[in-house]
Scaffold this active site. Structure first.
Site, PDB file in Angstrom:
ATOM      1  CB  THR A  16      -0.962  -0.013   1.199  1.00  0.00           C
ATOM      2  OG1 THR A  16      -1.737  -1.220   1.164  1.00  0.00           O
ATOM      3  CG2 THR A  16      -1.907   1.171   1.141  1.00  0.00           C
ATOM      4  CE  LYS A  32      -5.882  -4.768  -0.930  1.00  0.00           C
ATOM      5  NZ  LYS A  32      -4.869  -4.661   0.121  1.00  0.00           N
ATOM      6  CB  THR A  36      -9.450  -9.318   3.592  1.00  0.00           C
ATOM      7  OG1 THR A  36      -8.022  -9.329   3.568  1.00  0.00           O
ATOM      8  CG2 THR A  36      -9.990 -10.094   2.400  1.00  0.00           C
ATOM      9  CD  GLU A 101      -2.449  -2.315  -1.930  1.00  0.00           C
ATOM     10  OE1 GLU A 101      -2.032  -2.860  -0.896  1.00  0.00           O
ATOM     11  OE2 GLU A 101      -2.884  -1.146  -1.972  1.00  0.00           O
ATOM     12  N   GLY A 102      -3.031  -5.718  -5.249  1.00  0.00           N
ATOM     13  CA  GLY A 102      -3.553  -7.026  -4.873  1.00  0.00           C
ATOM     14  C   GLY A 102      -3.713  -7.157  -3.370  1.00  0.00           C
ATOM     15  CB  ALA A 103      -5.869  -9.018  -1.243  1.00  0.00           C
ATOM     16  N   GLY A 104      -2.577  -9.586  -0.275  1.00  0.00           N
ATOM     17  CA  GLY A 104      -1.632 -10.639   0.052  1.00  0.00           C
ATOM     18  C   GLY A 104      -0.651 -10.895  -1.072  1.00  0.00           C
TER      19      GLY A 104
END
Length: 209
Positions: A16, A32, A36, A101-104
């Site tokens: 981020t 994004k 989560t 932006e991805g998650a994880g």
């Protein structure tokens, strides 16, 4: 559609912060798709605070879940299935690049079949990998690069985040066959001015043109 997909070698690696930096430096649109752990604040809120872009360059998430767990689990607990077909780049200001932006990390599951890699292929943007500079980063980064290339995704470069470590940087470049295109040092205060200063001093700006 120009822009970049920002992924990381792990959660909380600094995706981020890197995304906010690129939004500020490139006058880009931030998105994004899957969030989560939004009980306190979304990453979009942090990008708003740090990069201070106009509000129309901060696009809402497609899926947003409170629990700080993997997307597939958060969705299942909410009685929802994350479907790639429902995730499409929204309309944005003409001529503005995308920072998605991805998650994880790249192998994070989204549902019973799809991984974050599949979302990245679905959107088709070149990838920037956020990696730590600390111990363990060589292994994590090389595994991430292998997964990305196995999925035939274009890797534009790696950005190292943390205290400078020349040995780790050289190893990642040599064994990963990739360029370290930027470095974000520890920042006592994160704001637009600080991020722009880092971009000028520590990034290969030609990569992002």
């Amino acid at each position: 559609m120009k822009g970049f997909f920002v992924t990381g070698t792990d959660t909380n690696v600094g995706k981020t912060v890197l995304s906010a930096l690129l939004v500020a430096a490139l006058d880009a649109v931030y998105w994004k798709p899957i969030q989560t752990g939004d009980g306190e604040s979304t990453d979009r809120a942090f990008v708003r605070l740090w990069a201070a872009p106009p509000e129309d360059r901060l696009l809402p998430e497609c899926y947003c879940f409170d629990p700080p767990v993997s997307p597939h689990l958060a969705a299942r607990e909410a009685g929802v299935r994350i479907a790639l077909d429902s995730i499409r780049l929204p309309a944005a200001a003409a001529g503005r690049p995308w920072i998605v932006e991805g998650a994880g990390g790249v192998m994070v599951p989204l549902n019973e079949r799809d991984l974050m890699l599949d979302l990245m292929r679905h959107l088709g943007l070149p990838v920037i990998v956020a990696a730590r500079t600390s111990l363990g980063t060589i292994n994590h980064t090389l595994l991430t690069l292998a997964a990305l290339r196995g999925a035939q995704l274009e890797v534009r470069g790696v950005v190292l985040i943390g205290e400078e470590n020349l040995e780790n940087r050289c190893a990642i470049e040599h064994y990963g066959g990739v360029r370290a295109v930027g470095h974000i040092p520890f920042l006592e205060k994160i704001n637009r001015a600080a991020l722009l200063d880092v971009f000028v001093k520590h990034f290969d700006q030609n990569v992002f043109q």
